[in-house]
Design a protein around this motif. Structure first.
Motif, PDB file in Angstrom:
ATOM      1  N   MET A  51       0.822  -1.204   0.000  1.00 41.85           N
ATOM      2  CA  MET A  51       0.000   0.000   0.000  1.00 41.85           C
ATOM      3  C   MET A  51       0.862   1.262   0.000  1.00 41.85           C
ATOM      4  N   TRP A  55       0.189   4.107  -2.593  1.00 51.57           N
ATOM      5  CA  TRP A  55      -0.165   5.463  -2.161  1.00 51.57           C
ATOM      6  C   TRP A  55       0.765   6.485  -2.801  1.00 51.57           C
ATOM      7  N   VAL A  89      -7.222  -3.011  -3.692  1.00 47.02           N
ATOM      8  CA  VAL A  89      -6.460  -2.877  -4.930  1.00 47.02           C
ATOM      9  C   VAL A  89      -7.214  -3.563  -6.062  1.00 47.02           C
ATOM     10  N   CYS A 105      -4.412   1.127  -6.766  1.00 48.59           N
ATOM     11  CA  CYS A 105      -5.076   1.389  -5.499  1.00 48.59           C
ATOM     12  C   CYS A 105      -6.528   1.796  -5.777  1.00 48.59           C
ATOM     13  N   GLY A 109      -8.771   1.629  -0.761  1.00 47.86           N
ATOM     14  CA  GLY A 109      -7.359   1.529  -0.397  1.00 47.86           C
ATOM     15  C   GLY A 109      -6.764   2.885  -0.067  1.00 47.86           C
ATOM     16  N   ARG A 110      -7.106   3.885  -0.878  1.00 45.81           N
ATOM     17  CA  ARG A 110      -6.595   5.242  -0.624  1.00 45.81           C
ATOM     18  C   ARG A 110      -7.117   5.794   0.700  1.00 45.81           C
TER      19      ARG A 110
END
Length: 159
Positions: A51, A55, A89, A105, A109-110
């Motif tokens: 991640m 990101w 994802v 992402c 996820g963000r």
């Protein structure tokens, strides 16, 4: 100390005298420190590392992800499948090159990013180190890792 108890570098030939064990122990302690906060986010440390890359870059090829994390696709594939199942994802073949798997992402996820920053902050505080100390140690370890990877690639890292 006898010659049998000393390595060529004059470090004691004991568990506590080994750089590898100090790094192993520190790595396990660091990962354990992250574990509680990451569990609250539903992430393992390895998933957190993925991640972090996403990101920063939003979408990457599997090859690039493997390279950045120093892991092979066999290790990453099951981890990415779990992240995809969690909705964090997506994995898809690039239309312009079907051979390339792209990992991206999702919005979900963000959304974890800011909460993960809090976990990182807590771990940094647990180290008892300030920012410059953390940066210096990180840079030293990155340099060590690169030298060891180079030595291993050249066949110089034999035990």
């Amino acid at each position: 100390m006898t010659a049998a108890e000393v390595t060529p570098s004059s470090q004691p030939f004991t568990i506590d005298g080994q750089l590898c064990f100090a790094l192993h122990s520190a790595s396990r302690a660091m990962t354990a420190c992250y574990r509680q906060g990451l569990e609250e986010l539903g992430l393992t440390y390895s998933q957190y590392a993925v991640m972090l890359v996403l990101w920063q870059q939003d979408a990457v090829s599997m090859g690039s992800l493997c390279e950045q994390l120093h892991l092979d696709s066999g290790t990453l594939s099951p981890l990415l499948k779990r992240l995809e199942k969690q909705g964090r994802v997506t994995r898809r073949r690039r239309p312009e090159d079907e051979r390339t798997l792209e990992i991206a992402c999702t919005e979900q996820g963000r959304a974890l990013r800011e909460r993960a920053r809090g976990v990182q902050r807590d771990v940094e505080l647990a180290t008892g180190m300030d920012g410059p100390e953390i940066t210096a140690l990180r840079d030293q370890l990155a340099g060590l890792a690169e030298r060891l990877r180079t030595a291993t690639a050249l066949g110089e890292g034999r035990l």
